[in-house]
Design a protein around this motif. Structure first.
Motif, PDB file in Angstrom:
ATOM      1  N   ALA A   1     -16.847  83.498  23.693  1.00 45.55           N
ATOM      2  CA  ALA A   1     -18.028  83.655  24.562  1.00 45.55           C
ATOM      3  C   ALA A   1     -19.014  82.490  24.400  1.00 45.55           C
ATOM      4  CB  ALA A   1     -18.725  84.976  24.248  1.00 45.55           C
ATOM      5  N   LEU A   2     -19.197  82.025  23.162  1.00 46.56           N
ATOM      6  CA  LEU A   2     -20.137  80.910  22.921  1.00 46.56           C
ATOM      7  C   LEU A   2     -19.672  79.640  23.634  1.00 46.56           C
ATOM      8  CD1 LEU A   2     -21.019  81.373  19.116  1.00 46.56           C
ATOM      9  CD2 LEU A   2     -22.557  81.715  21.040  1.00 46.56           C
ATOM     10  N   TYR A   3     -18.374  79.345  23.540  1.00 46.23           N
ATOM     11  CA  TYR A   3     -17.868  78.146  24.223  1.00 46.23           C
ATOM     12  C   TYR A   3     -17.936  78.304  25.739  1.00 46.23           C
ATOM     13  CZ  TYR A   3     -16.329  75.770  19.987  1.00 46.23           C
ATOM     14  OH  TYR A   3     -16.311  75.121  18.781  1.00 46.23           O
TER      15      TYR A   3
ATOM     16  N   SER B   1     -12.891  70.880  22.957  1.00 40.47           N
ATOM     17  CA  SER B   1     -12.195  69.618  22.704  1.00 40.47           C
ATOM     18  C   SER B   1     -13.155  68.419  22.688  1.00 40.47           C
ATOM     19  CB  SER B   1     -11.108  69.407  23.755  1.00 40.47           C
ATOM     20  OG  SER B   1     -11.669  69.553  25.044  1.00 40.47           O
ATOM     21  N   GLU B   2     -14.301  68.574  23.371  1.00 40.62           N
ATOM     22  CA  GLU B   2     -15.274  67.468  23.420  1.00 40.62           C
ATOM     23  C   GLU B   2     -16.352  67.591  22.342  1.00 40.62           C
ATOM     24  OE1 GLU B   2     -16.848  67.113  27.403  1.00 40.62           O
ATOM     25  OE2 GLU B   2     -14.843  67.307  28.262  1.00 40.62           O
TER      26      GLU B   2
ATOM     27  N   GLY C   1     -18.429  68.758  13.452  1.00 33.61           N
ATOM     28  CA  GLY C   1     -19.686  69.371  12.981  1.00 33.61           C
ATOM     29  C   GLY C   1     -20.209  70.410  13.957  1.00 33.61           C
ATOM     30  N   GLU C   2     -20.185  70.069  15.248  1.00 32.17           N
ATOM     31  CA  GLU C   2     -20.656  71.011  16.281  1.00 32.17           C
ATOM     32  C   GLU C   2     -19.775  72.255  16.315  1.00 32.17           C
ATOM     33  OE1 GLU C   2     -22.562  67.777  19.458  1.00 32.17           O
ATOM     34  OE2 GLU C   2     -20.444  68.266  19.556  1.00 32.17           O
ATOM     35  N   GLN C   3     -18.463  72.041  16.152  1.00 28.54           N
ATOM     36  CA  GLN C   3     -17.543  73.182  16.137  1.00 28.54           C
ATOM     37  C   GLN C   3     -17.851  74.113  14.954  1.00 28.54           C
ATOM     38  OE1 GLN C   3     -13.415  71.946  16.315  1.00 28.54           O
ATOM     39  NE2 GLN C   3     -13.793  70.553  18.009  1.00 28.54           N
ATOM     40  N   LEU C   4     -18.196  73.522  13.815  1.00 31.84           N
ATOM     41  CA  LEU C   4     -18.490  74.337  12.631  1.00 31.84           C
ATOM     42  C   LEU C   4     -19.802  75.110  12.782  1.00 31.84           C
ATOM     43  CD1 LEU C   4     -17.250  71.954   9.778  1.00 31.84           C
ATOM     44  CD2 LEU C   4     -16.195  74.099  10.488  1.00 31.84           C
TER      45      LEU C   4
END
Length: 314
Positions: A196-198, A207-208, A212-215
């Motif tokens: 939901a966040l993505y 993928s972009e 760090g942002e993914q974590l």
């Protein structure tokens, strides 16, 4: 998925499962050991609410009676027990997720993904609790029975001498009551929150996003999952604490004695503790995956074959 230079191993390989298990050891072992003081006070509030009235009161009474070292009581069984639990919980979750997904096929895996997360996490936790039970029993004795034992080295032989091997496993059924709903919520809620966040919050596809942002997304989703986990599993947690303290009583008796209000005692402490804990666990687990370059599949997307069936593609 081919073993390209980007990944250190193939998704679903023995090495992949082993590294996931290692990530589980770190994520559960370290976080649970770090919150031992808060866990100790929570257990004491549940077991003796007359003496330990609130979190702050619990801390001050414990400090007065046992000093600063008293707050670390039970750290060894916590570290060993939750490392074993983490190994099984995260390692087996990946195993069962892939196993059940292969049984369902690509389209059903997408359609039934919440059920898949629930089933895989429940299966993993069943084994994880058997690994955790002996150390959990020792920890609760050390923390809630004054004068029983101060260390694991003292507690384990004493428990075995008094009640035999059963002393270590009598809490396994209440543990399943507490941990299986908790883990099902922890994994399913986390997976769906990330999705939901993505989809709705993060302005670009995963993928972009940088690692760090993914974590950061992992941490936020972990915290949200943790709050739900705490609420779902709290009544059973109260029962486990009282059960390990009182010899010879059953879960049903403890439940009757605590009553509807008693089982919710210490919930605020648990929300703070479990929210932070769950967020940190997912963060550490995902960091291990990033560090060792393990394959991390993106949030699920509808398979093309299903889009065609539903008339969503031209």
């Amino acid at each position: 998925m081919q073993n390209t230079g980007e990944y250190s191993c193939e998704y679903g390989s023995a090495q992949f499962y082993a590294m996931c298990g290692f990530g589980g050891i770190l994520s559960c072992g370290l976080t649970h050991t770090a919150v031992v003081p808060l866990d100790l006070v929570k257990c004491r509030i549940q077991v003796d609410p007359k003496k330990y009235k609130s979190i702050f009161n619990g801390f001050s009474v414990t400090l007065k009676e046992d000093g600063v070292r008293g707050l670390a009581k039970g750290w060894a069984p916590t570290f060993i027990g939750y490392s074993m639990q983490g190994l099984c919980k995260f390692g087996f979750y990946e195993v069962f997720k892939i196993l059940y997904s292969n049984m369902l096929g690509e389209e059903n895996t997408y359609l039934w993904r919440t059920s898949l997360y629930l089933a895989a996490s429940a299966s993993a936790e069943f084994f994880a609790d058997i690994a955790l039970a002996p150390m959990e029993a020792a920890k609760v004795r050390i923390q809630t029975q004054p004068g029983y034992a101060n260390t694991l080295r003292q507690a384990a032989p004493k428990m075995y001498a008094e009640e035999g091997i059963w002393a270590f496993y009598k809490g396994v059924a209440p543990l399943w009551m507490r941990q299986i709903p908790y883990t099902m919520m922890k994994f399913a809620c986390f997976e769906r929150t990330v999705e939901a966040l993505y989809k709705h919050v993060v302005p670009k596809p995963r993928s972009e996003c940088s690692k760090g942002e993914q974590l950061v997304v992992t941490f936020v989703a972990g915290y949200i999952a943790g709050v739900f986990c705490a609420i779902v599993s709290h009544p059973a947690d109260s029962v486990v604490s009282v059960l390990n303290k009182e010899k010879g009583s059953t879960a049903v008796e403890v439940l009757k004695k605590l009553g509807p209000k008693g089982v919710w005692k210490g919930l605020t402490a648990r929300i703070i503790m479990i929210g932070t804990l769950t967020a940190l666990q997912w963060f550490i687990y995902d960091s291990v995956k990033v560090y060792f370059r393990l394959p991390r599949p993106p949030p699920p997307d509808m398979p093309e074959s299903l889009k065609k069936k539903l008339g969503l593609t031209q």
